[in-house]
Design a protein around this motif. Structure first.
Motif, mmCIF file in Angstrom:
data_model
loop_
_atom_site.group_PDB
_atom_site.id
_atom_site.type_symbol
_atom_site.label_atom_id
_atom_site.label_comp_id
_atom_site.label_asym_id
_atom_site.label_seq_id
_atom_site.Cartn_x
_atom_site.Cartn_y
_atom_site.Cartn_z
ATOM 1 N N GLY A 183 -5.888 14.313 34.580
ATOM 2 C CA GLY A 183 -6.996 14.854 33.631
ATOM 3 C C GLY A 183 -8.418 14.623 34.391
ATOM 4 O O GLY A 183 -8.447 14.019 35.202
ATOM 5 N N ILE A 184 -9.489 15.071 33.632
ATOM 6 C CA ILE A 184 -10.836 14.858 33.765
ATOM 7 C C ILE A 184 -11.279 14.117 32.505
ATOM 8 O O ILE A 184 -11.133 14.519 31.344
ATOM 9 C CB ILE A 184 -11.606 15.864 34.027
ATOM 10 N N ARG A 185 -12.087 13.154 32.707
ATOM 11 C CA ARG A 185 -12.930 12.301 31.595
ATOM 12 C C ARG A 185 -14.448 11.983 32.198
ATOM 13 O O ARG A 185 -14.491 11.460 33.258
ATOM 14 C CB ARG A 185 -12.093 11.129 31.113
ATOM 15 N N ILE A 186 -15.204 12.555 31.443
ATOM 16 C CA ILE A 186 -16.651 12.222 31.596
ATOM 17 C C ILE A 186 -17.323 11.885 30.575
ATOM 18 O O ILE A 186 -17.178 12.417 29.473
ATOM 19 C CB ILE A 186 -17.457 13.945 32.192
ATOM 20 N N THR A 187 -18.367 10.690 30.737
ATOM 21 C CA THR A 187 -19.014 10.369 29.650
ATOM 22 C C THR A 187 -20.574 10.946 29.822
ATOM 23 O O THR A 187 -20.966 10.779 31.109
ATOM 24 C CB THR A 187 -19.309 8.711 29.863
ATOM 25 N N LEU A 188 -21.376 11.061 28.950
ATOM 26 C CA LEU A 188 -22.592 11.713 29.148
ATOM 27 C C LEU A 188 -23.845 11.174 28.328
ATOM 28 O O LEU A 188 -23.194 10.423 27.030
ATOM 29 C CB LEU A 188 -22.782 13.164 29.036
ATOM 30 N N SER A 189 -25.041 11.123 28.465
ATOM 31 C CA SER A 189 -25.891 10.452 27.584
ATOM 32 C C SER A 189 -27.242 11.003 27.969
ATOM 33 O O SER A 189 -27.373 11.603 28.924
ATOM 34 C CB SER A 189 -26.177 9.035 27.755
ATOM 35 N N SER A 190 -28.058 11.422 27.068
ATOM 36 C CA SER A 190 -29.570 11.946 27.259
ATOM 37 C C SER A 190 -30.361 11.853 25.795
ATOM 38 O O SER A 190 -29.893 11.377 24.981
ATOM 39 C CB SER A 190 -29.095 13.702 27.419
ATOM 40 N N GLU A 191 -31.450 11.844 26.163
ATOM 41 C CA GLU A 191 -32.546 11.637 25.350
ATOM 42 C C GLU A 191 -33.554 12.595 25.701
ATOM 43 O O GLU A 191 -34.412 12.836 26.541
ATOM 44 C CB GLU A 191 -33.182 10.201 25.626
ATOM 45 N N GLN A 192 -34.043 13.202 24.348
ATOM 46 C CA GLN A 192 -35.096 14.276 24.492
ATOM 47 C C GLN A 192 -35.569 14.241 23.081
ATOM 48 O O GLN A 192 -34.891 14.257 21.959
ATOM 49 C CB GLN A 192 -34.575 15.486 24.833
ATOM 50 N N ASP A 193 -37.017 14.269 22.723
ATOM 51 C CA ASP A 193 -37.525 14.509 21.563
ATOM 52 C C ASP A 193 -37.318 13.247 20.745
ATOM 53 O O ASP A 193 -37.269 13.380 19.388
ATOM 54 C CB ASP A 193 -37.603 15.676 20.983
ATOM 55 N N GLY A 194 -37.084 12.012 21.240
ATOM 56 C CA GLY A 194 -36.717 10.862 20.284
ATOM 57 C C GLY A 194 -35.541 10.672 20.044
ATOM 58 O O GLY A 194 -35.199 9.817 19.098
ATOM 59 N N VAL A 195 -34.638 11.542 20.480
ATOM 60 C CA VAL A 195 -33.066 11.623 19.952
ATOM 61 C C VAL A 195 -32.232 11.331 21.065
ATOM 62 O O VAL A 195 -32.273 11.747 22.274
ATOM 63 C CB VAL A 195 -32.696 12.963 19.164
ATOM 64 N N HIS A 196 -31.521 10.129 21.018
ATOM 65 C CA HIS A 196 -30.526 9.855 22.111
ATOM 66 C C HIS A 196 -29.111 10.094 21.761
ATOM 67 O O HIS A 196 -28.601 10.073 20.584
ATOM 68 C CB HIS A 196 -30.463 8.314 21.941
ATOM 69 N N VAL A 197 -28.398 10.899 22.640
ATOM 70 C CA VAL A 197 -27.115 11.447 22.478
ATOM 71 C C VAL A 197 -26.447 10.938 23.495
ATOM 72 O O VAL A 197 -26.525 10.769 24.548
ATOM 73 C CB VAL A 197 -27.128 13.037 22.809
ATOM 74 N N ALA A 198 -25.061 10.583 23.030
ATOM 75 C CA ALA A 198 -24.130 10.007 23.748
ATOM 76 C C ALA A 198 -22.954 10.570 23.749
ATOM 77 O O ALA A 198 -22.506 10.767 22.154
ATOM 78 C CB ALA A 198 -24.078 8.314 23.777
ATOM 79 N N GLY A 199 -21.832 10.743 24.558
ATOM 80 C CA GLY A 199 -20.753 11.535 24.330
ATOM 81 C C GLY A 199 -19.606 11.081 25.402
ATOM 82 O O GLY A 199 -19.926 10.732 26.369
ATOM 83 N N ASP A 200 -18.429 11.763 25.170
ATOM 84 C CA ASP A 200 -17.319 11.439 26.016
ATOM 85 C C ASP A 200 -16.360 12.522 25.793
ATOM 86 O O ASP A 200 -16.197 13.181 24.734
ATOM 87 C CB ASP A 200 -16.432 10.135 25.650
ATOM 88 N N ILE A 201 -16.001 13.390 27.076
ATOM 89 C CA ILE A 201 -15.152 14.510 27.112
ATOM 90 C C ILE A 201 -14.172 14.321 27.872
ATOM 91 O O ILE A 201 -14.292 13.853 29.112
ATOM 92 C CB ILE A 201 -15.958 15.896 27.594
ATOM 93 N N ALA A 202 -12.962 14.590 27.479
ATOM 94 C CA ALA A 202 -11.788 14.448 28.157
ATOM 95 C C ALA A 202 -10.734 15.660 28.119
ATOM 96 O O ALA A 202 -10.377 16.049 26.995
ATOM 97 C CB ALA A 202 -10.816 12.964 27.715
ATOM 98 N N LEU A 203 -10.362 15.901 29.270
ATOM 99 C CA LEU A 203 -8.986 17.063 29.281
ATOM 100 C C LEU A 203 -8.174 16.599 29.953
ATOM 101 O O LEU A 203 -8.127 16.037 31.118
ATOM 102 C CB LEU A 203 -9.775 18.189 30.155
ATOM 103 N N HIS A 204 -6.960 16.466 29.252
ATOM 104 C CA HIS A 204 -5.584 16.018 29.819
ATOM 105 C C HIS A 204 -4.771 16.869 30.431
ATOM 106 O O HIS A 204 -4.406 17.930 29.972
ATOM 107 C CB HIS A 204 -4.839 15.399 28.538
#
Length: 317
Positions: free
Chosen positions: A88-109
């Motif tokens: 499978g594929i697993r990716i983590t991501l993070s971003s920040e814009q306009d004072g908001v921080h977003v973090a996440g994880d996406i996985a496809l088995h």
């Protein structure tokens, strides 16, 4: 200063999707990404063009530990945790814009036969301009259960054979041979030279998605429309199904094209007056050498009446 917490729960309705289409789409996307390469920090497509707005800043391309950064508005970072067709594929991501921080994880088995798609993420506000203080979300789509629910009951062995025969054309061959035998037993020629075409709108089940259904304003039906061509003994030659909002005169072009390809002996097609629209009659004569004869309703009549030759189709529904 006021503080508080709001909890929001939202339910998404997923429309039925062809499993084969989904698996092929995932494989195609993975193959496109596999064909990319790097030149320094740039990511190049198979034709040599630079993939915009993203750079490789660390690690090896499409391998565990690879780090990518977005170069467009906002600060985004993607980290490959796993990249394999089988596991499978697993990716983590993070971003920040306009004072908001977003973090996440996406996985496809499993990429070859996707089974589970998972996604989870968190948000947190920073600074006075942050519109969201804190948020968290998770989603898990078990694809095998989804397709089983769409398909309903498990498919029987007889149904599997029927689908296989339909895909290979065996059912069509059986139908044509049965029609020949019935006509010969009735003292007719094995092939007919004239046929009747008509359509009927029917209500679709709740599991039918919006993409395959339509609204028939004349019949006040939301569903599907089946188009049928049969001979004068109500023996079916060709069937086609469309959304109910499809115009019969437009669908008839494809229907008659298939008819001319499969049954070149057909010279005359009888139809009601609705098939005389959109230039169907001259088009069929010019390109298919088929004469479409429209049977019109008698004047000053209301409600349902059986038109000449139309009764043959009515017996086929």
């Amino acid at each position: 200063m006021l503080t508080g917490m709001i909890r929001v729960r939202h339910t998404l309705r997923l429309e039925p999707v062809s499993r084969r289409w989904f698996e092929q789409a995932v494989l195609l996307l993975e193959e496109i990404l596999q064909e990319t390469r790097t030149s320094g920090s740039d990511i190049l497509l198979a034709d040599g063009r630079v993939l915009p707005d993203i750079k490789l800043v660390d690690g090896k391309h499409l391998q565990a530990g690879a780090v990518y950064e977005a170069t467009d508005a906002g600060q985004g970072r993607f980290v490959v945790r796993e990249w394999s067709r089988t596991s499978g594929i697993r990716i983590t991501l993070s971003s920040e814009q306009d004072g908001v921080h977003v973090a996440g994880d996406i996985a496809l088995h499993s990429v070859v036969r996707p089974k589970v798609l998972e996604a989870r993420g968190t948000t947190s506000g920073r600074g006075d301009g942050a519109w969201l203080a804190q948020g968290e979300g998770r989603a898990c789509l078990r694809l095998d259960r989804w397709w089983r629910s769409v398909a309903g009951q498990p498919v029987s062995k007889a149904a599997r054979f029927a689908r296989r025969w339909a895909a290979t054309g065996i059912i069509g061959i059986i139908r044509d041979q049965l029609r020949r035998r019935i006509r010969l037993a009735a003292g007719k020629t094995p092939q007919t030279a004239s046929v009747i075409v008509d359509s009927q709108s029917i209500k679709a089940s709740e599991t039918a998605s919006q993409e395959i259904r339509g609204w028939d304003g004349g019949k006040m039906i939301n569903g599907r429309k089946r188009h049928l061509i049969c001979d004068h003994h109500s023996l079916v030659l060709l069937v086609m199904v469309t959304p109910a909002d499809a115009q019969g005169s437009l669908v008839a072009r494809e229907l008659l094209f298939r008819l001319a390809w499969m049954h070149p002996e057909i010279a005359i097609v009888w139809a009601d007056s609705a098939y005389a629209k959109n230039g169907l009659i001259p088009w069929a004569k010019k390109y298919l050498d088929i004469t479409v004869k429209a049977v019109r309703r008698p004047p000053n009549t209301k409600g349902f009446i059986v038109l000449p030759r139309g009764w043959a189709v009515e017996r086929s529904w």
